[in-house]
Design an enzyme around this catalytic site. Sequence first.
Site, PDB file in Angstrom:
ATOM      1  N   TYR A 229      90.894  59.854  74.699  1.00 40.24           N
ATOM      2  CA  TYR A 229      89.521  59.633  75.130  1.00 40.24           C
ATOM      3  C   TYR A 229      89.172  58.172  74.870  1.00 40.24           C
ATOM      4  CZ  TYR A 229      87.575  59.456  70.352  1.00 40.24           C
ATOM      5  OH  TYR A 229      87.265  59.096  69.064  1.00 40.24           O
ATOM      6  N   CYS A 230      88.021  57.752  75.384  1.00 43.59           N
ATOM      7  CA  CYS A 230      87.570  56.374  75.196  1.00 43.59           C
ATOM      8  C   CYS A 230      86.051  56.387  75.202  1.00 43.59           C
ATOM      9  CB  CYS A 230      88.150  55.459  76.281  1.00 43.59           C
ATOM     10  SG  CYS A 230      87.796  56.014  77.971  1.00 43.59           S
ATOM     11  N   GLY A 231      85.425  55.357  75.766  1.00 45.17           N
ATOM     12  CA  GLY A 231      83.971  55.338  75.820  1.00 45.17           C
ATOM     13  C   GLY A 231      83.415  56.185  76.942  1.00 45.17           C
ATOM     14  N   TRP A 257      83.583  59.591  74.584  1.00 42.56           N
ATOM     15  CA  TRP A 257      82.584  59.409  73.538  1.00 42.56           C
ATOM     16  C   TRP A 257      81.157  59.478  74.075  1.00 42.56           C
ATOM     17  CZ3 TRP A 257      82.457  60.024  68.603  1.00 42.56           C
ATOM     18  CH2 TRP A 257      81.428  59.465  67.837  1.00 42.56           C
TER      19      TRP A 257
END
Length: 282
Positions: A229-231, A257
């Site tokens: 996952y990331c932003g 996120w």
Amino acid sequence: MVGEHLDTVSRRGTRPVVLEIGRETGAGAAEGESGLRAYTEGHIPGAHYVPFERDLVGAPAEDSGPNPLPSAGDLERRLRAWDVHDGSTVVIHTRQNPAVAARAWWVLRWAGVENTLFLDGGLAAWRAIGGALDTRVPPPGAGTAVARPGSLPVLTARDAERLAASGHLLDARAPEAYAGDPRRPGTGHIPGAHSLPGSGNFTGGRLRDAAELTARYGAHLDGRPLGAYCGSGVSATTTVLALASLGIQAALYPGSWSEWITDPARPAATGDRPGAPEPSAA
């Protein structure tokens, strides 16, 4: 399959569908850079220009991140306009942040377009082998591709939480975003996730070689499930891409996120190492 040069694909005897992915503003687009303007000034012959936000992102909701997956119907219409058929080879590239092309590669593979390739090095790699540019814009195609969402594994928020405890959940954001600030609610990372920025998968605009990527991910290649996952679900696709180049499948948390923090009941951990949530964030 990733990282293959376009000339190699063309020599197979079937002309691939080439898609140039661009963003006009925001993450993935350099300041003042217009993907469309650059495309119209010269692109790979026959390439279709694909505006990232319009063609590859669904409508955000209050409990989603800013880049939710497109609907099957919308994506199928796009695929057909790009002249994609079942069995077509599609080559994805960008002249911007490679994460933009990686997300497009992932979306098409998730939608069942199996022969979707990521052009390693993007337009610069094409030019480096003497590839010509064209200014002609191809007309809309008449493809017959059928979108089959779910062809790659996807994580929900609950899945991501479980994976962080039972497998390897990799956070592709910059280290400072992962670390967060215990004084600022909504910062930090999913408890148990490991920081491994997606930008480190590339050097000089090219995907790192297999030996480097194996060394980079080695601590997480123990046979347990992998997820990323990331932003907002874009840069994490470079993690999925890098692992795919090693023959390893990782699931993506598309909401990432920005979706995680829409529910204040979800915990957040801070600091530069995986750990338990801060008491104030529980």
